[in-house]
Write a protein that holds these residues in place. Structure first.
Motif, PDB file in Angstrom:
ATOM      1  N   GLU A  50      30.096  39.434  27.368  1.00 13.82           N
ATOM      2  CA  GLU A  50      30.600  38.323  28.155  1.00 13.82           C
ATOM      3  C   GLU A  50      30.672  38.728  29.613  1.00 13.82           C
ATOM      4  OE1 GLU A  50      31.437  34.574  28.641  1.00 13.82           O
ATOM      5  OE2 GLU A  50      31.500  35.322  26.583  1.00 13.82           O
ATOM      6  N   GLN A  51      30.145  37.887  30.482  1.00 15.37           N
ATOM      7  CA  GLN A  51      30.148  38.188  31.907  1.00 15.37           C
ATOM      8  C   GLN A  51      31.227  37.379  32.614  1.00 15.37           C
ATOM      9  OE1 GLN A  51      27.892  40.636  33.173  1.00 15.37           O
ATOM     10  NE2 GLN A  51      27.858  40.841  30.943  1.00 15.37           N
ATOM     11  N   PRO A  52      31.896  37.968  33.593  1.00 17.16           N
ATOM     12  CA  PRO A  52      32.937  37.213  34.302  1.00 17.16           C
ATOM     13  C   PRO A  52      32.343  36.043  35.065  1.00 17.16           C
ATOM     14  CG  PRO A  52      32.450  39.254  35.446  1.00 17.16           C
ATOM     15  CD  PRO A  52      31.728  39.320  34.133  1.00 17.16           C
ATOM     16  N   GLY A  53      33.095  34.971  35.135  1.00 21.55           N
ATOM     17  CA  GLY A  53      32.659  33.827  35.920  1.00 21.55           C
ATOM     18  C   GLY A  53      32.917  34.065  37.396  1.00 21.55           C
ATOM     19  N   PRO A  54      32.602  33.084  38.227  1.00 26.62           N
ATOM     20  CA  PRO A  54      32.825  33.235  39.667  1.00 26.62           C
ATOM     21  C   PRO A  54      34.322  33.275  39.988  1.00 26.62           C
ATOM     22  CG  PRO A  54      32.185  30.980  39.144  1.00 26.62           C
ATOM     23  CD  PRO A  54      32.011  31.764  37.890  1.00 26.62           C
ATOM     24  N   VAL A  55      34.661  34.042  41.000  1.00 29.18           N
ATOM     25  CA  VAL A  55      36.053  34.100  41.439  1.00 29.18           C
ATOM     26  C   VAL A  55      36.434  32.782  42.110  1.00 29.18           C
ATOM     27  CG1 VAL A  55      35.974  36.595  41.731  1.00 29.18           C
ATOM     28  CG2 VAL A  55      35.441  35.107  43.675  1.00 29.18           C
ATOM     29  N   ASN A  56      37.735  32.555  42.261  1.00 30.76           N
ATOM     30  CA  ASN A  56      38.244  31.329  42.866  1.00 30.76           C
ATOM     31  C   ASN A  56      38.874  31.610  44.230  1.00 30.76           C
ATOM     32  OD1 ASN A  56      37.704  29.517  40.601  1.00 30.76           O
ATOM     33  ND2 ASN A  56      39.275  30.696  39.525  1.00 30.76           N
ATOM     34  N   ALA A  62      40.597  39.390  59.964  1.00 31.51           N
ATOM     35  CA  ALA A  62      39.382  39.942  60.543  1.00 31.51           C
ATOM     36  C   ALA A  62      39.736  40.806  61.733  1.00 31.51           C
ATOM     37  CB  ALA A  62      38.441  38.822  60.978  1.00 31.51           C
ATOM     38  N   GLY A  63      39.103  41.970  61.802  1.00 40.07           N
ATOM     39  CA  GLY A  63      39.281  42.856  62.941  1.00 40.07           C
ATOM     40  C   GLY A  63      37.997  42.934  63.737  1.00 40.07           C
ATOM     41  N   LEU A  64      37.967  43.883  64.675  1.00 38.74           N
ATOM     42  CA  LEU A  64      36.796  44.017  65.522  1.00 38.74           C
ATOM     43  C   LEU A  64      35.570  44.447  64.716  1.00 38.74           C
ATOM     44  CD1 LEU A  64      35.650  43.919  68.375  1.00 38.74           C
ATOM     45  CD2 LEU A  64      36.346  46.329  68.663  1.00 38.74           C
ATOM     46  N   TYR A  65      35.779  45.326  63.721  1.00 38.94           N
ATOM     47  CA  TYR A  65      34.666  45.843  62.935  1.00 38.94           C
ATOM     48  C   TYR A  65      34.872  45.661  61.427  1.00 38.94           C
ATOM     49  CZ  TYR A  65      33.513  48.177  67.338  1.00 38.94           C
ATOM     50  OH  TYR A  65      33.212  48.452  68.654  1.00 38.94           O
ATOM     51  N   SER A  66      35.787  44.801  61.009  1.00 37.80           N
ATOM     52  CA  SER A  66      36.060  44.663  59.572  1.00 37.80           C
ATOM     53  C   SER A  66      36.554  43.259  59.247  1.00 37.80           C
ATOM     54  CB  SER A  66      37.120  45.690  59.130  1.00 37.80           C
ATOM     55  OG  SER A  66      38.355  45.417  59.771  1.00 37.80           O
ATOM     56  N   VAL A  67      36.389  42.907  57.961  1.00 34.44           N
ATOM     57  CA  VAL A  67      36.899  41.645  57.431  1.00 34.44           C
ATOM     58  C   VAL A  67      37.556  41.935  56.097  1.00 34.44           C
ATOM     59  CG1 VAL A  67      36.352  39.315  56.654  1.00 34.44           C
ATOM     60  CG2 VAL A  67      35.066  40.322  58.544  1.00 34.44           C
ATOM     61  N   VAL A  68      38.743  41.369  55.854  1.00 31.82           N
ATOM     62  CA  VAL A  68      39.443  41.518  54.579  1.00 31.82           C
ATOM     63  C   VAL A  68      39.300  40.215  53.800  1.00 31.82           C
ATOM     64  CG1 VAL A  68      41.647  41.900  53.442  1.00 31.82           C
ATOM     65  CG2 VAL A  68      41.078  43.178  55.520  1.00 31.82           C
ATOM     66  N   PHE A  69      38.786  40.309  52.563  1.00 30.98           N
ATOM     67  CA  PHE A  69      38.621  39.147  51.702  1.00 30.98           C
ATOM     68  C   PHE A  69      39.675  39.162  50.601  1.00 30.98           C
ATOM     69  CE2 PHE A  69      34.374  39.842  53.451  1.00 30.98           C
ATOM     70  CZ  PHE A  69      34.021  38.562  53.844  1.00 30.98           C
ATOM     71  N   THR A  70      40.137  38.013  50.203  1.00 33.03           N
ATOM     72  CA  THR A  70      41.021  37.875  49.046  1.00 33.03           C
ATOM     73  C   THR A  70      40.478  36.779  48.140  1.00 33.03           C
ATOM     74  OG1 THR A  70      42.454  36.259  50.158  1.00 33.03           O
ATOM     75  CG2 THR A  70      43.041  38.585  50.376  1.00 33.03           C
ATOM     76  N   GLY A 101      41.091  33.933  32.983  1.00 38.91           N
ATOM     77  CA  GLY A 101      41.913  35.121  33.065  1.00 38.91           C
ATOM     78  C   GLY A 101      41.158  36.415  33.137  1.00 38.91           C
ATOM     79  N   THR A 102      39.810  36.393  33.201  1.00 43.01           N
ATOM     80  CA  THR A 102      39.064  37.636  33.300  1.00 43.01           C
ATOM     81  C   THR A 102      39.334  38.291  34.648  1.00 43.01           C
ATOM     82  OG1 THR A 102      37.338  36.655  31.955  1.00 43.01           O
ATOM     83  CG2 THR A 102      36.760  38.650  33.149  1.00 43.01           C
ATOM     84  N   SER A 103      39.539  39.601  34.636  1.00 44.96           N
ATOM     85  CA  SER A 103      39.864  40.291  35.870  1.00 44.96           C
ATOM     86  C   SER A 103      38.736  40.168  36.866  1.00 44.96           C
ATOM     87  CB  SER A 103      40.132  41.774  35.581  1.00 44.96           C
ATOM     88  OG  SER A 103      41.241  41.908  34.714  1.00 44.96           O
ATOM     89  N   PRO A 104      39.064  40.029  38.148  1.00 43.44           N
ATOM     90  CA  PRO A 104      38.030  39.941  39.183  1.00 43.44           C
ATOM     91  C   PRO A 104      37.404  41.297  39.432  1.00 43.44           C
ATOM     92  CG  PRO A 104      40.195  39.995  40.191  1.00 43.44           C
ATOM     93  CD  PRO A 104      40.435  39.917  38.712  1.00 43.44           C
ATOM     94  N   PRO A 105      36.246  41.338  40.028  1.00 40.02           N
ATOM     95  CA  PRO A 105      35.650  42.627  40.383  1.00 40.02           C
ATOM     96  C   PRO A 105      36.538  43.360  41.363  1.00 40.02           C
ATOM     97  CG  PRO A 105      34.435  40.792  41.396  1.00 40.02           C
ATOM     98  CD  PRO A 105      35.414  40.187  40.430  1.00 40.02           C
ATOM     99  N   THR A 106      36.479  44.704  41.307  1.00 41.55           N
ATOM    100  CA  THR A 106      37.353  45.506  42.170  1.00 41.55           C
ATOM    101  C   THR A 106      36.601  46.139  43.315  1.00 41.55           C
ATOM    102  OG1 THR A 106      37.029  47.399  40.704  1.00 41.55           O
ATOM    103  CG2 THR A 106      38.948  46.015  40.282  1.00 41.55           C
ATOM    104  N   SER A 107      35.291  45.982  43.348  1.00 34.52           N
ATOM    105  CA  SER A 107      34.541  46.590  44.450  1.00 34.52           C
ATOM    106  C   SER A 107      33.251  45.803  44.659  1.00 34.52           C
ATOM    107  CB  SER A 107      34.225  48.058  44.154  1.00 34.52           C
ATOM    108  OG  SER A 107      33.416  48.184  42.997  1.00 34.52           O
TER     109      SER A 107
END
Length: 267
Positions: free
Chosen positions: A233-239, A246-254, A261-267
């Motif tokens: 079974e493969q996880p579905g798309p995250v929500n 966002a910083g000068l050289y980085s972006v944080v996604f949530t 209830g399948t766990s989201p990818p961790t990396s």
């Protein structure tokens, strides 16, 4: 067209035959058998086959002698037996005409093919697994011939995909699903298949058997390396995926986990 199987404007090629709007008189002349003094050639008419007839001729490849008649054919393939296979190969050519008028167009250039009597160099089909689902495994493999020399000649190749739940041990067909034969008459560089109806969590052994025009049957078919894979079974798309900061050289996604209830990818 009075000569529906040939073209005077351009060479008859696989690309031409797949796009009739670009070439209304293309043939797709190839061969499906070259074995023990027997050769079968085939072609692909682009108009009503019931209206057509074809005049087929042959001669030994590499000679300048006259062609000799194979005969008039009302279908889309013909087999010629009793050929000398000590020669380097055989040339066949074909002209089309109207069946009702019993005519053959001798004014247009006949489409020809050179059929080898010795198989071109064979390469590994490089079977690979592309993806899995809960009940299926998708895979791709390549053609057994390079697209050069005789290997570029249009020919029929058949594939049989075998998926075994017991590693092909004992009676190889006891726990084995077979898909095919898949018939390719267009020299596709790669072929893909999704093996369906599998059981999640079971590790399957997978191989592709390849039959070429130079083989009498599947007992002498080439066999690929065996790969192992298990449907899962493969996880579905995250929500609610968002860029939270966002910083000068980085972006944080949530994001939130996929539905179910399948766990989201961790990396």
């Amino acid at each position: 067209s009075t000569n529906p199987v040939t073209t005077t404007a351009q060479a008859c090629t696989t690309a031409c035959c797949t796009d009739p709007d670009e070439c209304t008189q293309c043939c797709g002349l190839g061969f499906s058998k070259s074995l023990s003094g027997s050769i079968t050639v085939y072609w692909t008419p682009l108009i009503n086959l019931a209206r057509l007839q074809y005049y087929v001729e042959k001669r030994i490849y590499g000679t300048s002698g006259a062609y000799t008649a194979v005969g008039t054919v009302y279908g889309s393939e013909v087999t010629e037996n009793g050929l000398d296979f000590l020669s380097p190969g055989w040339q066949f050519r074909i002209r089309g005409g109207q069946r009702g008028a019993n005519t053959i167009d001798d004014l247009a250039v006949a489409v020809g093919i050179v059929v080898p009597v010795v198989e071109p160099t064979v390469r590994d089909v490089e079977l690979r697994i592309d993806s899995v689902s809960a009940t299926s495994i998708s895979m791709t493999w390549r053609r057994p011939y390079e697209s050069t020399g005789f290997g570029a000649t249009l020919m029929e190749v058949q594939y049989l995909v075998q998926v075994s739940a017991d590693g092909f041990s004992g009676d190889a067909m006891q726990n084995t699903k077979q898909y095919g034969p898949l018939v390719d008459r267009t020299n596709r560089e790669t072929t893909s298949l999704e093996a369906i109806g599998l059981t999640a969590g079971v590790t399957y052994s997978i191989r592709v058997r390849t039959r070429t025009p130079f083989m009498a049957g599947w007992t002498t078919a080439y066999t690929s390396l065996v790969l192992n894979s298990a449907p899962s079974e493969q996880p579905g798309p995250v929500n609610q995926l968002i860029a939270s900061t966002a910083g000068l050289y980085s972006v944080v996604f949530t994001w939130l986990p996929p539905s179910g209830g399948t766990s989201p990818p961790t990396s």
